[in-house]
Design a protein around this motif. Sequence first.
Motif, short mmCIF file in Angstrom:
data_model
loop_
_atom_site.label_atom_id
_atom_site.label_comp_id
_atom_site.label_asym_id
_atom_site.label_seq_id
_atom_site.Cartn_x
_atom_site.Cartn_y
_atom_site.Cartn_z
N SER A 262 -3.44 2.81 2.09
CA SER A 262 -2.48 1.70 2.27
C SER A 262 -1.47 1.76 1.13
N GLY A 263 -0.42 0.98 1.25
CA GLY A 263 0.55 0.90 0.16
C GLY A 263 -0.09 0.31 -1.09
N MET A 264 -0.96 -0.68 -0.90
CA MET A 264 -1.58 -1.29 -2.08
C MET A 264 -2.53 -0.34 -2.78
N VAL B 80 8.11 3.07 -9.70
CA VAL B 80 9.01 2.34 -8.80
C VAL B 80 8.39 2.25 -7.41
N ASP B 81 8.27 1.02 -6.91
CA ASP B 81 7.88 0.78 -5.52
C ASP B 81 9.19 0.82 -4.72
N ASN B 82 9.35 1.91 -3.95
CA ASN B 82 10.66 2.17 -3.31
C ASN B 82 10.68 1.76 -1.83
N TYR C 159 5.05 4.33 -2.24
CA TYR C 159 5.49 3.75 -0.97
C TYR C 159 4.32 3.10 -0.26
N SER C 160 4.59 2.01 0.41
CA SER C 160 3.77 1.59 1.52
C SER C 160 4.34 2.36 2.71
N ALA C 161 3.59 3.38 3.16
CA ALA C 161 4.06 4.17 4.31
C ALA C 161 3.90 3.39 5.61
N THR C 162 3.19 2.27 5.51
CA THR C 162 3.05 1.31 6.60
C THR C 162 4.42 0.86 7.11
N LYS C 163 5.38 0.84 6.20
CA LYS C 163 6.70 0.26 6.52
C LYS C 163 7.56 1.31 7.22
N HIS C 164 8.69 1.70 6.65
CA HIS C 164 9.63 2.57 7.40
C HIS C 164 9.04 3.93 7.76
#
Length: 394
Positions: free
Chosen positions: A84-86, A181-183, A203-208
């Motif tokens: 996960s991103g976290m 950096v959380d991008n 990255y949270s790859a969950t997103k874009h």
Amino acid sequence: MSKTWRPATQLVHGGTLRSQYGETSEAIYLTQGFVYDSAEAAEARFKGETEGYIYARYGSPTNDMFEKRMCAMEGAEEARATASGMAAVAAAILCQVKAGDHIVAARALFGSCRWVVETLAPKYGIECTLVDGRYLENWEKAIRPNTKVFFLESPTNPTLEVVDIAGVAKLANQIGAKVVVDNVFATPIFQKPLELGAHIVVYSATKHIDGQGRSLGGVILSDTEWVNEHLQDYYRHTGPAMSPFTAWTLLKGLETLPLRVKQQSENAGKIADFLAEQKQVAKVIYPGRKDHPQADIVAKQMKGGSTLVAIELKGGKEAAFALQNALEIVKISNNLGDAKSLITHPATTTHKNLTDEARAELGISPGTVRLSAGIEDTDDLIEDFAQALSKIKA
Ligand SMILES: Cc1ncc(COP(=O)(O)O)c(C=O)c1O
């Protein structure tokens, strides 16, 4: 794989490991372990004398493709995929600090990220100072002799403040600290933190990166030296690894990332311009607009405006709820970066755990809503906002 390929090409072909069957689409190697031709081969693999996989918690072929494709995109030497991103954020920060160290972080962080530095880290004797990250002097003032990590996201969730990444990196380099950096909000298409001087990108790859509402995932990117010194053992022995099935969905997501992000940011920009003119709207914050409070920093470090828009309604919570409930295409969801347009009311969802004062510091008012623009037809989205706004009082 060619280093000179442009991003759109890297995201389709980068990192591909084709098996003996010559498959077009990347294979899913859904295996926990690997077998060796001999006891000697196993010994050599474990000693690091031969290349190859050992155990899926350490690394595996489908994950490797995803990690290499992300490296090609980001200009990083190494990547580690996480569940996960976290998992990515926690590992990237905690792997490099110990009791007695100090972290400086921007106060405008996604809630769980803020919990990691503000609540979790101090339990293990790691101090943390939160600053208003918009002003470089705040980062400088917070430095202590034991400062080891600077952590920020830019643009921030949900009010799209930006942090001068190159400026923070310069300060960090003066004291030998690392910048993480959380991008997520910028996406790898619009912002390259490593080129700006940051040392680690998450990255949270969950997103874009997935962008189609299917998989949870994350990724940490940096140079080989940092990964070997700090992340490698932490990653292997605490087990945040991504499932190979997820890595496969994310490889598919990466192929269309530039197309989706382009359409999403075009939609975001046009909706922001439309909303800025409406009588029910007090303020629109969009990094792609000239009236963004830090437009100079946006111009310096971002190649596009992002896919998110913060909208402040004059009618407070009542208007924010009425708008969300009246929208037909745009769905109410706290997620973001999806092909579907999503809207949320941060004060009662993503940022509900903050005190009223902390929310006010971040510019989150009862009338603030955050839009994550999807890839739908722009005119349909604008018409949806127009009909929804017509139902709320100015
Ligand atoms: C900026 C930011 N960082 C990290 C995360 C955490 O990602 P995940 O939900 O994949 O664990 C999120 C999720 O909303 C986010 O918005």
